[in-house]
Scaffold this motif. Structure first.
Motif, PDB file in Angstrom:
ATOM      1  N   LEU A  34      95.909  47.197   7.917  1.00 18.50           N
ATOM      2  CA  LEU A  34      97.044  47.702   7.082  1.00 18.50           C
ATOM      3  C   LEU A  34      97.987  46.611   7.366  1.00 18.50           C
ATOM      4  CD1 LEU A  34      98.833  51.059   7.269  1.00 18.50           C
ATOM      5  CD2 LEU A  34     100.135  48.917   8.005  1.00 18.50           C
ATOM      6  N   VAL A  35      98.628  46.095   5.889  1.00 15.13           N
ATOM      7  CA  VAL A  35      99.773  44.910   6.013  1.00 15.13           C
ATOM      8  C   VAL A  35     100.912  45.622   5.256  1.00 15.13           C
ATOM      9  CG1 VAL A  35     100.078  42.825   5.261  1.00 15.13           C
ATOM     10  CG2 VAL A  35      97.712  43.349   6.171  1.00 15.13           C
ATOM     11  N   ASP A  63     104.157  49.536  -3.617  1.00 13.60           N
ATOM     12  CA  ASP A  63     102.950  48.796  -3.040  1.00 13.60           C
ATOM     13  C   ASP A  63     103.554  48.108  -1.487  1.00 13.60           C
ATOM     14  OD1 ASP A  63     101.693  49.476  -5.250  1.00 13.60           O
ATOM     15  OD2 ASP A  63     102.086  47.380  -5.973  1.00 13.60           O
ATOM     16  N   HIS A  64     104.433  49.028  -0.842  1.00 15.62           N
ATOM     17  CA  HIS A  64     104.672  48.729   0.453  1.00 15.62           C
ATOM     18  C   HIS A  64     103.718  48.626   1.549  1.00 15.62           C
ATOM     19  CE1 HIS A  64     107.961  48.700   3.518  1.00 15.62           C
ATOM     20  NE2 HIS A  64     107.683  49.590   3.959  1.00 15.62           N
ATOM     21  N   LEU A  65     102.332  49.259   1.525  1.00 17.70           N
ATOM     22  CA  LEU A  65     101.345  49.264   2.347  1.00 17.70           C
ATOM     23  C   LEU A  65     100.142  48.745   1.594  1.00 17.70           C
ATOM     24  CD1 LEU A  65     101.968  52.338   4.497  1.00 17.70           C
ATOM     25  CD2 LEU A  65     102.975  50.001   4.892  1.00 17.70           C
ATOM     26  N   ASN A  66      99.517  47.849   2.104  1.00 16.36           N
ATOM     27  CA  ASN A  66      98.167  47.318   1.644  1.00 16.36           C
ATOM     28  C   ASN A  66      97.144  47.608   2.847  1.00 16.36           C
ATOM     29  OD1 ASN A  66      95.922  46.016   1.141  1.00 16.36           O
ATOM     30  ND2 ASN A  66      96.864  44.388  -0.155  1.00 16.36           N
ATOM     31  N   ILE A  67      96.203  48.390   2.236  1.00 13.41           N
ATOM     32  CA  ILE A  67      94.918  48.669   3.200  1.00 13.41           C
ATOM     33  C   ILE A  67      93.717  48.375   2.893  1.00 13.41           C
ATOM     34  CG2 ILE A  67      96.461  50.907   4.218  1.00 13.41           C
ATOM     35  CD1 ILE A  67      93.452  51.796   2.362  1.00 13.41           C
ATOM     36  N   GLY A 132      88.377  51.955   0.886  1.00 10.55           N
ATOM     37  CA  GLY A 132      88.936  51.167  -0.028  1.00 10.55           C
ATOM     38  C   GLY A 132      89.403  49.674   0.215  1.00 10.55           C
ATOM     39  N   VAL A 133      89.443  48.854  -0.688  1.00 12.87           N
ATOM     40  CA  VAL A 133      89.559  47.591  -0.701  1.00 12.87           C
ATOM     41  C   VAL A 133      90.906  47.260  -1.248  1.00 12.87           C
ATOM     42  CG1 VAL A 133      88.819  44.983  -0.900  1.00 12.87           C
ATOM     43  CG2 VAL A 133      87.334  46.587  -0.200  1.00 12.87           C
TER      44      VAL A 133
END
Length: 173
Positions: A34-35, A63-67, A132-133
């Motif tokens: 998680l970024v 798009d606050h979090l990228n998982i 998911g990517v």
């Protein structure tokens, strides 16, 4: 000639076939990352007008979090403290709401929690049975209205800032 072939087979022997088995294992280990979007590491809720104090303010962070997740997962959030601090004064963390929604590249079938009150206990924001990517989650932060923070301004500070650190975590499910 026939006798020659039969004699050759008798001398050389008949070859035997044998088979060997190999076990192939595909071993999948869980990976979750998680970024937080680098451009959104600081989130401000700015109370500037009379209407801001009356109605509350919000900050939408697309798009606050990228998982990344191999399989189902949960995303949780918690505050470092039960209150946002400025010296001896504080604002209760539970007066801040966090709303999770699908980002530009959403996780298929994810469930997004709405109106989560910030707490120093982990609270689930997103749950999915699918992995998911580079999937995106948008987060909106909402500060209380109804003049809740009216008496939290400190004379001589412009602006008065109350702060806490938030921690987002991702776990497999």
């Amino acid at each position: 000639m026939k006798k020659f072939i039969i004699t050759s087979i008798a001398i050389l022997g008949v070859g035997t076939l044998s088979a060997q088995n190999v076990t192939l294992n595909v071993r999948l280990k869980p990976i979750q990352t998680l970024v937080v979007n680098n451009a959104q590491k600081n989130v401000d809720l700015n109370y500037v007008t009379k209407n801001d104090y009356a109605n509350g303010v919000s900050s939408m962070n697309a798009d606050h979090l990228n998982i990344f997740s191999t399989g189902g997962f949960q995303v949780k959030v918690k505050s470092g403290n039960s209150a946002l601090q400025n010296g001896n004064k504080s604002i209760e963390a539970n007066t801040i709401q966090i709303i999770a929604t699908a980002g530009s590249d959403a996780v298929n079938g994810a469930q997004y929690a709405q109106n989560v009150q910030l707490s120093n206990n982990e609270t689930m924001l997103v749950s999915s049975s699918n992995g998911g990517v580079d999937k995106k989650i948008s987060i909106e932060y909402k500060g209380e209205g109804q003049n809740k923070y009216l008496d939290n301004y400190i004379a001589g500070q412009d602006p008065t800032v109350y702060t806490t650190e938030l921690t987002y975590t991702i776990v497999s499910q």
